[in-house]
Design an enzyme around this catalytic site. Sequence first.
Site, PDB file in Angstrom:
ATOM      1  N   HIS A  43       0.798 -30.527  -3.188  1.00  0.00           N
ATOM      2  CA  HIS A  43       1.118 -30.740  -1.413  1.00  0.00           C
ATOM      3  C   HIS A  43       1.583 -31.597  -0.519  1.00  0.00           C
ATOM      4  O   HIS A  43       1.827 -32.521  -0.366  1.00  0.00           O
ATOM      5  CB  HIS A  43      -0.632 -30.985  -1.294  1.00  0.00           C
ATOM      6  CG  HIS A  43      -1.243 -30.768   0.436  1.00  0.00           C
ATOM      7  ND1 HIS A  43      -2.022 -31.393   0.990  1.00  0.00           N
ATOM      8  CD2 HIS A  43      -0.693 -30.849   0.664  1.00  0.00           C
ATOM      9  CE1 HIS A  43      -2.609 -30.839   1.644  1.00  0.00           C
ATOM     10  NE2 HIS A  43      -0.870 -30.727   2.562  1.00  0.00           N
ATOM     11  N   GLU A  70      -0.431 -26.592  -1.487  1.00  0.00           N
ATOM     12  CA  GLU A  70      -1.645 -26.780  -0.389  1.00  0.00           C
ATOM     13  C   GLU A  70      -0.427 -27.258   0.910  1.00  0.00           C
ATOM     14  O   GLU A  70       0.891 -27.570   0.436  1.00  0.00           O
ATOM     15  CB  GLU A  70      -3.029 -27.760  -1.010  1.00  0.00           C
ATOM     16  CG  GLU A  70      -3.388 -27.009  -1.833  1.00  0.00           C
ATOM     17  CD  GLU A  70      -3.669 -28.229  -2.829  1.00  0.00           C
ATOM     18  OE1 GLU A  70      -5.286 -28.209  -2.844  1.00  0.00           O
ATOM     19  OE2 GLU A  70      -3.995 -29.379  -1.913  1.00  0.00           O
ATOM     20  N   HIS A 190     -11.485 -31.731  -4.490  1.00  0.00           N
ATOM     21  CA  HIS A 190     -11.413 -33.440  -3.443  1.00  0.00           C
ATOM     22  C   HIS A 190     -12.772 -34.491  -3.957  1.00  0.00           C
ATOM     23  O   HIS A 190     -13.437 -33.939  -3.764  1.00  0.00           O
ATOM     24  CB  HIS A 190     -11.741 -33.074  -2.023  1.00  0.00           C
ATOM     25  CG  HIS A 190     -10.564 -34.432  -1.594  1.00  0.00           C
ATOM     26  ND1 HIS A 190      -9.384 -34.321  -0.852  1.00  0.00           N
ATOM     27  CD2 HIS A 190     -11.110 -35.397  -0.804  1.00  0.00           C
ATOM     28  CE1 HIS A 190      -9.262 -35.388   0.478  1.00  0.00           C
ATOM     29  NE2 HIS A 190     -10.355 -36.725  -0.252  1.00  0.00           N
ATOM     30  N   GLY A 213      -6.347 -34.392  -8.502  1.00  0.00           N
ATOM     31  CA  GLY A 213      -5.490 -34.945  -8.963  1.00  0.00           C
ATOM     32  C   GLY A 213      -5.712 -36.166  -9.117  1.00  0.00           C
ATOM     33  O   GLY A 213      -5.254 -37.285  -9.905  1.00  0.00           O
TER      34      GLY A 213
END
Length: 238
Positions: A43, A70, A190, A213
Amino acid sequence: MTKLSVNINKIATLRNARGANNPNVVKVALDCERFGAQGITVHPRPDERHIRYQDAVDLAKVVTTEFNIEGYPDQRFMQLIREVKPAQATLVPDPPNAITSNTGWDTIAHQSMLKDIVAELKEIGTRVSIFINPEAKYFEPAKLTGTDRVELYTEPYASNYHPNREKAVKPYVEVAQLARELGLGLNAGHDLDLQNLAYLKQQIPFLEEVSIGHALICDALYYGLENTIQMYRRQLEI
């Protein structure tokens, strides 16, 4: 089977702290694949405080699993997707100064913009996923944008998991079924971790992908990266 895509932003954060190339983001991505990751997620943000745009270019040359980028679909992001042509582009509504993603798209207010962006991305040949809150009102408008998938924003689930996991997962189960009825593929991400991941998968067995992550990298400090990836894979197979 639900695929595990490892978000390596935190690896880049560690690298950037010293200004050199240790740890090497490309090598870590390849090792993650070797250790069992079924995708690599990055991201890049405008200030490049972790993943840099050049990292995405470099990774695209070597990643052999699904490469997922992302980001907010501004001009620079779209140019990156055109250049890299990842397997998947995940659209998030983050402002430039966001520390991390903290909400999904209002697909009602932004439907027209998202429809144009999705059409452009699909012309490139990239699968599109839209980051979305677990609220039913956003799913039909999401479908109308032409997106292939939606990614459930799971921070509310994670925050409420320990007090009452049944209550925490209920809205996700409801919108997951709605997504399925609409023909939308379903991702999630998330704050998913070793404590809450298996239960989410059990309640939504048709999840196609989870992107993890921060928690995974934190766990790897204690368990080692290879072992941690295998631990997360096992959570998705329970």
